[in-house]
Design a protein around this motif. Structure first.
Motif, PDB file in Angstrom:
ATOM      1  N   PHE A 297       0.832  -1.206   0.000  1.00  0.00           N
ATOM      2  CA  PHE A 297       0.000   0.000   0.000  1.00  0.00           C
ATOM      3  C   PHE A 297       0.870   1.262   0.000  1.00  0.00           C
ATOM      4  N   GLY A 298       0.254   2.356  -0.438  1.00  0.00           N
ATOM      5  CA  GLY A 298       0.859   3.674  -0.289  1.00  0.00           C
ATOM      6  C   GLY A 298       1.994   3.980  -1.233  1.00  0.00           C
ATOM      7  N   ARG A 299       2.070   3.328  -2.354  1.00  0.00           N
ATOM      8  CA  ARG A 299       3.089   3.659  -3.341  1.00  0.00           C
ATOM      9  C   ARG A 299       2.477   3.576  -4.728  1.00  0.00           C
ATOM     10  N   GLU A 300       3.086   4.266  -5.656  1.00  0.00           N
ATOM     11  CA  GLU A 300       2.605   4.246  -7.039  1.00  0.00           C
ATOM     12  C   GLU A 300       3.250   3.056  -7.753  1.00  0.00           C
ATOM     13  N   GLU A 301       2.438   2.035  -7.986  1.00  0.00           N
ATOM     14  CA  GLU A 301       2.990   0.829  -8.607  1.00  0.00           C
ATOM     15  C   GLU A 301       3.503   1.144 -10.004  1.00  0.00           C
ATOM     16  N   GLY A 302       4.680   0.742 -10.272  1.00  0.00           N
ATOM     17  CA  GLY A 302       5.325   1.039 -11.551  1.00  0.00           C
ATOM     18  C   GLY A 302       6.564   1.874 -11.290  1.00  0.00           C
ATOM     19  N   PRO A 303       6.405   3.207 -11.162  1.00  0.00           N
ATOM     20  CA  PRO A 303       7.587   4.048 -10.904  1.00  0.00           C
ATOM     21  C   PRO A 303       8.287   3.677  -9.592  1.00  0.00           C
ATOM     22  N   GLU A 304       7.512   3.238  -8.592  1.00  0.00           N
ATOM     23  CA  GLU A 304       8.108   2.920  -7.294  1.00  0.00           C
ATOM     24  C   GLU A 304       8.220   1.415  -7.076  1.00  0.00           C
TER      25      GLU A 304
ATOM     26  N   LEU B  41      11.425  -3.646  -3.470  1.00  0.00           N
ATOM     27  CA  LEU B  41      12.406  -3.281  -4.502  1.00  0.00           C
ATOM     28  C   LEU B  41      12.298  -4.180  -5.737  1.00  0.00           C
ATOM     29  N   ILE B  42      11.086  -4.305  -6.277  1.00  0.00           N
ATOM     30  CA  ILE B  42      10.888  -5.111  -7.484  1.00  0.00           C
ATOM     31  C   ILE B  42      10.622  -4.168  -8.651  1.00  0.00           C
ATOM     32  N   PRO B  43      11.534  -4.080  -9.617  1.00  0.00           N
ATOM     33  CA  PRO B  43      11.388  -3.092 -10.694  1.00  0.00           C
ATOM     34  C   PRO B  43      10.462  -3.509 -11.833  1.00  0.00           C
ATOM     35  N   ASN B  44      10.140  -4.806 -11.919  1.00  0.00           N
ATOM     36  CA  ASN B  44       9.363  -5.292 -13.068  1.00  0.00           C
ATOM     37  C   ASN B  44       8.107  -6.012 -12.644  1.00  0.00           C
ATOM     38  N   ASN B  45       7.081  -5.865 -13.504  1.00  0.00           N
ATOM     39  CA  ASN B  45       5.865  -6.627 -13.260  1.00  0.00           C
ATOM     40  C   ASN B  45       6.070  -8.080 -13.707  1.00  0.00           C
ATOM     41  N   PHE B  46       5.147  -8.946 -13.303  1.00  0.00           N
ATOM     42  CA  PHE B  46       5.288 -10.365 -13.640  1.00  0.00           C
ATOM     43  C   PHE B  46       4.761 -10.610 -15.046  1.00  0.00           C
ATOM     44  N   ASN B  47       5.605 -10.947 -15.987  1.00  0.00           N
ATOM     45  CA  ASN B  47       5.197 -11.392 -17.318  1.00  0.00           C
ATOM     46  C   ASN B  47       6.381 -12.107 -17.958  1.00  0.00           C
ATOM     47  N   VAL B  48       6.170 -12.621 -19.152  1.00  0.00           N
ATOM     48  CA  VAL B  48       7.182 -13.475 -19.780  1.00  0.00           C
ATOM     49  C   VAL B  48       8.130 -12.699 -20.677  1.00  0.00           C
ATOM     50  N   ASN B  49       8.057 -11.356 -20.670  1.00  0.00           N
ATOM     51  CA  ASN B  49       9.000 -10.591 -21.479  1.00  0.00           C
ATOM     52  C   ASN B  49      10.425 -10.779 -20.970  1.00  0.00           C
TER      53      ASN B  49
END
Length: 306
Positions: free
Chosen positions: A227-234, A270-278
């Motif tokens: 909670f409390g963060r902008e998913e993506g940039p943060e 500290l996870i910079p990427n979303n979950f996908n197969v790229n």
């Protein structure tokens, strides 16, 4: 005729004594079992669902050695792959159960250099008789950062390199196949990080599940929403999907996840990427846990109950 009557008399007395004794034993067992607690076993098969902590603590005297590996690619890498992937990370850890309720563990990871430890206490155990429908475990973890990586900048002060995570894991084993848990989690970063917009305190809510496919194989997954963060940039929320395979005293965990780290604080923040197969966003790993039993008498009792 007189001898025949004597035999019948002796037989009747013996049968009566045996009947009374058997009934006494049944009464004693009934009284003992009515007050005995049968705790639900194997809600999860390891201390961790995959990356996050599970509600499980080990039996007293159990020592576990953990070797974890993670592989991933770098997008648009023109230098080619080494050992089937561009990057490789390993985690070495050990954890010991001082009692049935208390487990302590520590480890280190090669890629991000984080040294971490955790203490777990099983506050409430689910019971098969239904008197306790849930299991609750408290977890306190500490992470010591030793280098820069991704969006993390190592602070100069040693005291600011420590970060902490506190959890209350609530779980229920619904039947022999399905177990679910929810984990309210508080994270305190020891330093302000630009990638986290300077925030040092976070609250996450974790969900984990296990479905037994066979006697030794189960499907597991977990998701942590911060909670409390902008998913993506943060950063992005942790997700992992995998299979647990139990072979005697070894537990193998095959996983797919969007996290490069093995540390709780890093996994939740500290996870910079979303979950996908790229390329570069899907990380494949294998954890191997070897179990040593120093309390053989108790282990034998557990096996006899199965």
């Amino acid at each position: 005729m007189k001898n025949k009557n004597n035999i019948l008399l002796i037989f009747t007395l013996c049968f009566g004594i045996v009947s009374v004794s058997a009934q006494d034993i049944l009464d004693i067992l009934d009284k003992e079992l009515s007050g005995q607690k049968f705790y639900t076993q194997a809600t999860f098969k390891a201390n961790r669902v995959l990356l996050g902590q599970s509600v499980e603590t080990r039996k007293k005297g159990v020592l576990e050695f953990v070797l974890g590996t993670r592989y991933w690619n770098i997008p648009n890498n023109e230098n080619g792959q080494s050992f089937a992937a561009d990057r490789f990370s390993a985690h070495f850890g050990a954890q010991y159960a001082f009692t049935d309720r208390f487990t302590f563990g520590a480890g280190i990871t090669t890629w991000d250099g984080i040294v971490n430890s955790f203490a777990k206490y099983r506050l409430l155990r689910q019971q098969d008789n239904g008197k306790s429908q849930l299991g609750i475990t408290l977890v306190q973890g500490t992470s010591y950062f030793t280098r820069n990586f991704l969006g993390f900048q190592l602070p100069n002060e040693s005291s600011n390199r420590l970060s902490f995570v506190s959890q209350a894991i609530i779980a229920r084993k619904f039947d022999r196949n399905l177990s679910l848990q929810i984990a309210p989690t508080y994270i305190h970063m020891g330093s302000e990080q630009p990638s986290l917009d300077g925030n040092q305190d976070f609250f996450s809510l974790g969900f984990g599940g296990r479905y037994k496919l066979s006697n030794h194989v189960s499907l597991v997954s977990e998701y942590y929403y911060t909670f409390g963060r902008e998913e993506g940039p943060e950063g992005f929320n942790l997700f992992s999907l995998g299979v647990n395979w139990e072979i005697s005293d070894v537990i193998l965990q095959f996983s797919m996840t969007n996290s490069k780290s093995f540390d709780d604080v890093a996994n939740y923040t500290l996870i910079p990427n979303n979950f996908n197969v790229n390329a570069g966003r899907l990380h494949i790993g294998v954890n191997a846990t070897y179990v040593l039993h120093f309390n053989q008498k108790k282990r034998a009792n557990i096996k006899s109950k199965k």
